[in-house]
Design an enzyme around this catalytic site. Sequence first.
Site, PDB file in Angstrom:
ATOM      1  N   HIS A 117      46.469   7.180 -30.448  1.00  9.89           N
ATOM      2  CA  HIS A 117      47.872   6.772 -30.472  1.00  9.89           C
ATOM      3  C   HIS A 117      48.767   7.884 -31.030  1.00  9.89           C
ATOM      4  O   HIS A 117      49.916   8.036 -30.606  1.00  9.89           O
ATOM      5  CB  HIS A 117      48.057   5.538 -31.366  1.00  9.89           C
ATOM      6  CG  HIS A 117      47.684   4.241 -30.746  1.00  9.89           C
ATOM      7  ND1 HIS A 117      48.422   3.653 -29.733  1.00  9.89           N
ATOM      8  CD2 HIS A 117      46.659   3.394 -31.001  1.00  9.89           C
ATOM      9  CE1 HIS A 117      47.865   2.496 -29.401  1.00  9.89           C
ATOM     10  NE2 HIS A 117      46.800   2.313 -30.151  1.00  9.89           N
ATOM     11  N   ASP A 124      48.410  -0.015 -26.527  1.00  7.32           N
ATOM     12  CA  ASP A 124      47.940  -1.387 -26.672  1.00  7.32           C
ATOM     13  C   ASP A 124      48.807  -2.198 -25.723  1.00  7.32           C
ATOM     14  O   ASP A 124      50.042  -2.105 -25.769  1.00  7.32           O
ATOM     15  CB  ASP A 124      48.106  -1.883 -28.105  1.00  7.32           C
ATOM     16  CG  ASP A 124      47.227  -1.111 -29.081  1.00  7.32           C
ATOM     17  OD1 ASP A 124      46.228  -0.511 -28.652  1.00  7.32           O
ATOM     18  OD2 ASP A 124      47.553  -1.113 -30.281  1.00  7.32           O
ATOM     19  N   GLU A 188      38.217  -4.067 -28.635  1.00  4.83           N
ATOM     20  CA  GLU A 188      39.635  -4.434 -28.562  1.00  4.83           C
ATOM     21  C   GLU A 188      40.035  -4.569 -27.104  1.00  4.83           C
ATOM     22  O   GLU A 188      40.122  -3.568 -26.389  1.00  4.83           O
ATOM     23  CB  GLU A 188      40.520  -3.366 -29.227  1.00  4.83           C
ATOM     24  CG  GLU A 188      40.257  -3.158 -30.712  1.00  4.83           C
ATOM     25  CD  GLU A 188      41.114  -2.051 -31.300  1.00  4.83           C
ATOM     26  OE1 GLU A 188      42.014  -1.546 -30.595  1.00  4.83           O
ATOM     27  OE2 GLU A 188      40.884  -1.673 -32.458  1.00  4.83           O
ATOM     28  N   HIS A 191      43.370  -2.323 -26.214  1.00  3.64           N
ATOM     29  CA  HIS A 191      43.518  -0.881 -26.447  1.00  3.64           C
ATOM     30  C   HIS A 191      42.944  -0.073 -25.291  1.00  3.64           C
ATOM     31  O   HIS A 191      41.821  -0.308 -24.845  1.00  3.64           O
ATOM     32  CB  HIS A 191      42.818  -0.479 -27.738  1.00  3.64           C
ATOM     33  CG  HIS A 191      42.925   0.994 -28.014  1.00  3.64           C
ATOM     34  ND1 HIS A 191      43.864   1.525 -28.874  1.00  3.64           N
ATOM     35  CD2 HIS A 191      42.225   2.055 -27.523  1.00  3.64           C
ATOM     36  CE1 HIS A 191      43.739   2.840 -28.900  1.00  3.64           C
ATOM     37  NE2 HIS A 191      42.754   3.182 -28.074  1.00  3.64           N
TER      38      HIS A 191
END
Length: 208
Positions: A117, A124, A188, A191
Amino acid sequence: MNPPGTDAMIRVEDIAADPAFRRLATLRGVRHDLRYASSNNFAGVVLYGGLDCAWLRVEAAAGLEDAAAWLAGRRPGWTLLVLDALRPQRVQEAIWKDVEGTPMQHYFAHPGRGSIHSFGMAVDVTLLGPDGREADMGSGFDEMTPRSHPALHEQHLASGVLTPAQVQMRRWLADAMAHGGFHGLPNEWWHFDHGDRDRVRHELPRVY
């Protein structure tokens, strides 16, 4: 002071003048609601303060547009909603201080290594239906429990933790993102990284 191993840094305040980045609002077929810019997140507080984090590198931005176009072509009326994009190194460091030593630590990259990120190369994201509502993914954004792990889909289906419809939504999302050059994580569903993580960390500047 720059984090260890970081050769180049860009201040998030300078992003608007950098041609290597695109503003999320300019991306076709993509909406955004940055949860860390509000208190609607795992910490319950505003994590971005006055920082403008609604950006991605141009490579990831183009990939996200491709993903949205692929999704729209197969599921008319559906689109992508970005929940987090560029996350400055200073924010990653602050988050790490709060989660280090807790079970949540496993869901965040150590700031010394660097979150993807922080390079503007991860998002996300979730799905928005034709009615403008977020799809039921079986767990919430940043819900740091096994229920959020794509690697456990078959187990969760067998036990009834997730429904077939919830898993199918996650698969639609993952397929769309794959068509944009993104790949996900085993723990996740929201993500996705664009391109190779090691190349990103070694070749691109980090945003501070």
